[in-house]
Every structure is written in structure tokens, then in C-alpha cells.
Scaffold this motif. Structure first.
Motif, PDB file in Angstrom:
ATOM      1  N   TYR A   1      -0.410  55.278 -33.871  1.00 16.60           N
ATOM      2  CA  TYR A   1      -0.753  56.614 -33.516  1.00 16.60           C
ATOM      3  C   TYR A   1       0.179  57.535 -34.521  1.00 16.60           C
ATOM      4  O   TYR A   1       1.058  57.289 -34.524  1.00 16.60           O
ATOM      5  CB  TYR A   1      -0.626  56.973 -32.114  1.00 16.60           C
ATOM      6  CG  TYR A   1      -1.277  58.455 -31.852  1.00 16.60           C
ATOM      7  CD1 TYR A   1      -2.669  58.695 -31.616  1.00 16.60           C
ATOM      8  CD2 TYR A   1      -0.325  59.635 -31.832  1.00 16.60           C
ATOM      9  CE1 TYR A   1      -3.270  59.808 -31.540  1.00 16.60           C
ATOM     10  CE2 TYR A   1      -1.080  60.713 -31.561  1.00 16.60           C
ATOM     11  CZ  TYR A   1      -2.237  60.912 -31.311  1.00 16.60           C
ATOM     12  OH  TYR A   1      -2.866  62.067 -31.024  1.00 16.60           O
TER      13      TYR A   1
ATOM     14  N   ALA B   1      -3.671  53.071 -27.667  1.00 16.81           N
ATOM     15  CA  ALA B   1      -4.210  54.331 -28.258  1.00 16.81           C
ATOM     16  C   ALA B   1      -5.698  54.595 -28.398  1.00 16.81           C
ATOM     17  O   ALA B   1      -6.148  55.124 -29.321  1.00 16.81           O
ATOM     18  CB  ALA B   1      -3.451  54.583 -29.389  1.00 16.81           C
TER      19      ALA B   1
ATOM     20  N   VAL C   1      -6.668  58.692 -25.485  1.00 18.26           N
ATOM     21  CA  VAL C   1      -5.623  59.677 -26.110  1.00 18.26           C
ATOM     22  C   VAL C   1      -5.849  61.207 -25.444  1.00 18.26           C
ATOM     23  O   VAL C   1      -7.097  61.503 -25.631  1.00 18.26           O
ATOM     24  CB  VAL C   1      -5.412  59.535 -27.520  1.00 18.26           C
ATOM     25  CG1 VAL C   1      -4.444  60.742 -27.936  1.00 18.26           C
ATOM     26  CG2 VAL C   1      -5.127  58.338 -27.957  1.00 18.26           C
TER      27      VAL C   1
END
Length: 153
Positions: A35, A79, A82
Motif C-alpha cells: 500500500y 490491503a 481499505v
């Protein structure tokens, strides 16, 4: 803890900061970026994106709280889910790295703790100059915000 052979970390990248996942495989490690916490074309340095990175004790949830932006990112450890929580701050577009890191810019989050159910974030919402003036008068204070778990986790 995510797993005994797994590490999650935030590190500097070109133009900002990112979340990395490292796994021990035999006598070597494999690291991948999962990320990117950088979000502004006007903020190209890593220092503007300083913040608090936390993982819940069970290793299922992650939060990143920005120090110089009123912004939080909550996610699962891959991730895949999110939540980017950005509070309206029109001044972000008007600032560059130098102004963001100056003593007259607001400091938002600067401390955090995690449990499996909650994240606790220390919130200022004031500039370092304001804090210094208030502490000189004996009016020092700070807020603690509690975040519940994110959907999907």
C-alpha cells in the motif's frame, strides 16, 4: 502478531511512504509493497507523510494515522479492504512539503495504541506554536480518539 515469519512495516519510498510485507523464506526474505500512503502531488518527500503505524495484536487490522494531515487509513493485513478516512482540509492543496513541516502547520495524530477490538489515537489538532503557548500557561491537553474495527474484519 501476523505470523512468526512475517513482518509488516512502513518505510520511505520515492515520493512518500508505503506499507511493506516481508516474509522469511528459508534463509532469505521476500518483501513487497502492499500500500502507498502518499497521496498528494505537492507533497513529494517522505517527511510530510510521517505518521503512526499500528497492527492489532491478532495481526488482522492495520491503521496508519498521519501526523500532518487529518487523515487515517484502516485496512486488513492484505490491503484488500481499505478505508481511507480524510477529514476535509482545504489547506492541504495550498501547501507543499516545506509549509507542511513548518511550526505553524497543524499536527493531527502523534501517538497510538492497538487492541484487537480498538485503535486508540492521540490527537492534537493544533500547531506546535499553539501547544507551546498553551503549555506555558499550564493549559496543556490532548485528545484520545477510539476507532472500532473496520467492516470486513
Amino acid at each position: 502478531m501476523a505470523a512468526p515469519d512475517t513482518l509488516y512495516s512502513v518505510d520511505n519510498i520515492r515520493g512518500g511512504k508505503a506499507l511493506f510485507h516481508t516474509v522469511l523464506q528459508g534463509d532469505s526474505t521476500v518483501t513487497k509493497q502492499i500500500y502507498n500512503f502518499s497521496f498528494s502531488k505537492k507533497h513529494k518527500g517522505w517527511a510530510a507523510y510521517i505518521g503512526d503505524f499500528l497492527m492489532s495484536p491478532s495481526g488482522n487490522r492495520i491503521v496508519y494515522a498521519y501526523k500532518y494531515f487529518h487523515k487515517l487509513v484502516l485496512m486488513d493485513k492484505e490491503a484488500k479492504v481499505v478505508r481511507d478516512i480524510s477529514f476535509e482540509d482545504p489547506s492541504v492543496d495550498a501547501k507543499d512539503d516545506q509549509k507542511t513541516l513548518g511550526p505553524d502547520n497543524v499536527t493531527y495524530y502523534w501517538g497510538a495504541s492497538a487492541t484487537d477490538r480498538y485503535f486508540f489515537l492521540v490527537y492534537s489538532g493544533r500547531t506546535p506554536l499553539q501547544v507551546s503557548r498553551e503549555n506555558g500557561k499550564g493549559d496543556g491537553y490532548i485528545f484520545v480518539e477510539q476507532l472500532d474495527k473496520i467492516e470486513g474484519n
